[in-house]
Design an enzyme around this catalytic site. Structure first.
Site, PDB file in Angstrom:
ATOM      1  N   ASP A  27       0.832  -1.201   0.000  1.00 26.83           N
ATOM      2  CA  ASP A  27       0.000   0.000   0.000  1.00 26.83           C
ATOM      3  C   ASP A  27       0.867   1.252   0.000  1.00 26.83           C
ATOM      4  OD1 ASP A  27      -2.633  -1.306   0.225  1.00 26.83           O
ATOM      5  OD2 ASP A  27      -1.909  -1.920   2.193  1.00 26.83           O
ATOM      6  N   ARG A  28       1.941   1.230   0.802  1.00 27.70           N
ATOM      7  CA  ARG A  28       2.836   2.393   0.838  1.00 27.70           C
ATOM      8  C   ARG A  28       3.470   2.613  -0.528  1.00 27.70           C
ATOM      9  NH1 ARG A  28       3.915   6.584   0.775  1.00 27.70           N
ATOM     10  NH2 ARG A  28       5.430   7.850   1.920  1.00 27.70           N
TER      11      ARG A  28
END
Length: 455
Positions: free
Chosen positions: A246-247
């Site tokens: 996600d990052r």
């Protein structure tokens, strides 16, 4: 640069229960975990949105949320992190994933909840938000958002002019065509090359993430590149990779939204994901919750330290383990905005250090009539807050020299800064840390309060 960074995808509630395991159960040869701490955070697209809000001023999450207690908790966690939520209807209950960890290692994960996005007619706000977006990150977790026919049409419609990054899932829908970037991990690629996936999805670029080995990028028109992890970034051990994908996707979308090309955006994303894992992973964006019967790891007397010796503070807090967070400022007349910032900063990690400008440096920054409170008094007020673990008074105008020695996992600033514009950001990121910008509370200012009192 205008418009929001928009996250589209499936959200869930993640729970981490941490403790120690020093014995086996008498009923079966399994470890008994004595729970000590519990953390909650948004998961899936919700985590992507929270991570985006740590560095982007305007973040919108389009997701399905159930009306149960877990869904309400999820909404509170999201809005409390500065994320604007456009909630779509959900069929079923909120998906909750609970990890039980001992000694820093996962022992068990328990999944519950059957929620999927209902394919109802979308509110007009969804189309307007996507049309005006600066960039879009699709975080697919296989629970129905990316299969919504209207959402797919909208994403296809904007893909030619708005950079869209799609993080796929094996149980999710196929990405729409002509996307700026698709970011499967090595497992999700299922043995296929980045080039073959690029052709299969007709994407302008596909990036297969490889964890500590960086990423492989394949561009439309031929050509592929290996993008390695930057030197000097990485956890001392294996690190907690929960949330790293996600990052990565959020960082790539933000970079593309600023006008970067796919190669530069991928390099930014590899560096951001590496720093994220090095700083402790998703635990750093979790909110502490009470564990019935658990004791605090440190007493009040052992908790707060006021010192000018940053090395002593660093060594003491590092010995306790966990994610070290730092923030700084003058804090001349502590007000509601300060307290909220400090509380949110502490929730990002396991310990919070406040770097406090000395009287001399406050005078240089604010003028000869400041501070109104001497450094020792300001430090004592800060140290009385439960969210503050240590206060260090420093004399320089900028905290760069102190940060060079403290080397926090996360450096927090409040306001409308951009992370890359802060002079101390280079010091933090060079040592594997991450810069987080938290929104301030409008209407609160020490300078205005002091001026009002004096008038």
């Amino acid at each position: 640069m205008s418009g929001a960074l928009v996250i589209v995808g499936d959200s869930m509630l993640d729970v981490d229960i941490e403790g120690s395991a020093n014995r086996l159960s008498p009923e079966a040869p399994v470890p008994v975990v004595d729970a000590e701490r519990m953390w909650q955070r948004p998961g899936g697209a919700g985590l992507a949105a929270v991570l985006a809000a740590r560095s982007e001023a305007d973040v919108v999450l389009i997701t399905a949320i159930a009306g149960d207690a877990e869904g309400r908790s999820l909404t509170e966690l999201l809005t409390g992190s500065g994320v604007r939520v456009i909630a779509l209807p959900m069929a079923g209950s909120t998906v909750c994933k609970t990890r039980i960890r001992a000694g820093g290692q996962s022992v068990l994960r328990l999944d519950r909840g059957d929620g999927t996005a209902a394919h109802d007619t979308l509110p007009d706000e969804v189309a307007h938000t996507l049309a005006d977006a600066r960039a879009v990150c699709v975080a697919d977790y296989g629970n129905g958002i990316t299969a919504h026919p209207e959402i797919r049409k909208l994403l296809s419609r904007i893909g030619g002019r708005v950079p869209v990054v799609w993080d796929p899932h094996p149980r999710g829908a196929e990405p729409v065509t002509d996307l700026a970037l698709v970011t499967p991990n090595e497992s999700e690629a299922q043995g296929q090359s980045a080039e073959s996936l690029r052709d299969r999805w007709d994407a302008r670029a596909v990036c297969v993430t490889l964890g500590a080995r960086g990423a492989l990028l394949a561009l439309r028109g031929g050509g592929s590149r290996h993008v390695p992890m930057p030197p000097g970034i990485g956890p001392g051990g294996p690190g907690d990779t929960c949330g790293a994908g996600d990052r990565f996707a959020v960082a790539a979308a933000a970079a593309l939204g600023r006008g970067a090309d796919a190669l530069s955006a991928t390099a930014d994303a590899v560096a951001a994901a590496s720093r994220f894992v090095a700083a402790g992973g998703a635990v750093g964006v979790s909110t502490a919750a009470a564990v019935s019967g658990a004791t605090e790891p440190a007493t009040t007397a052992d908790k707060t330290l006021i010192s000018r010796d940053i090395d002593a503070i660093r060594d003491r807090l590092r010995h306790r383990g966990g994610t070290l967070v730092a923030t700084g400022g003058c804090f001349d007349l502590l007000h509601t905005g300060h307290v909220r910032l400090l509380h949110q900063a502490r929730q990002l990690g396991s310990a919070l250090v406040v770097l406090l400008n000395s009287d001399a440096s406050v005078r240089m920054l604010k003028g000869p009539t400041r501070p109104v409170m001497p450094a020792e008094d300001r430090a004592r007020v800060l140290a009385a807050l439960a969210c503050v673990d240590a206060v260090c008074i420093f004399d320089e105008l900028s905290p760069e020299a102190v940060l060079e020695r403290l080397r926090p996992d996360i450096w927090v600033k409040g306001g409308d800064y951009r992370a890359e514009s802060l002079p101390e950001a280079e010091v933090v990121t060079r040592h594997g840390g991450e810069v987080v910008i938290l929104p301030t509370v409008a209407g609160y200012s020490s300078s205005k309060l002091i001026a009002s009192a004096r008038s």
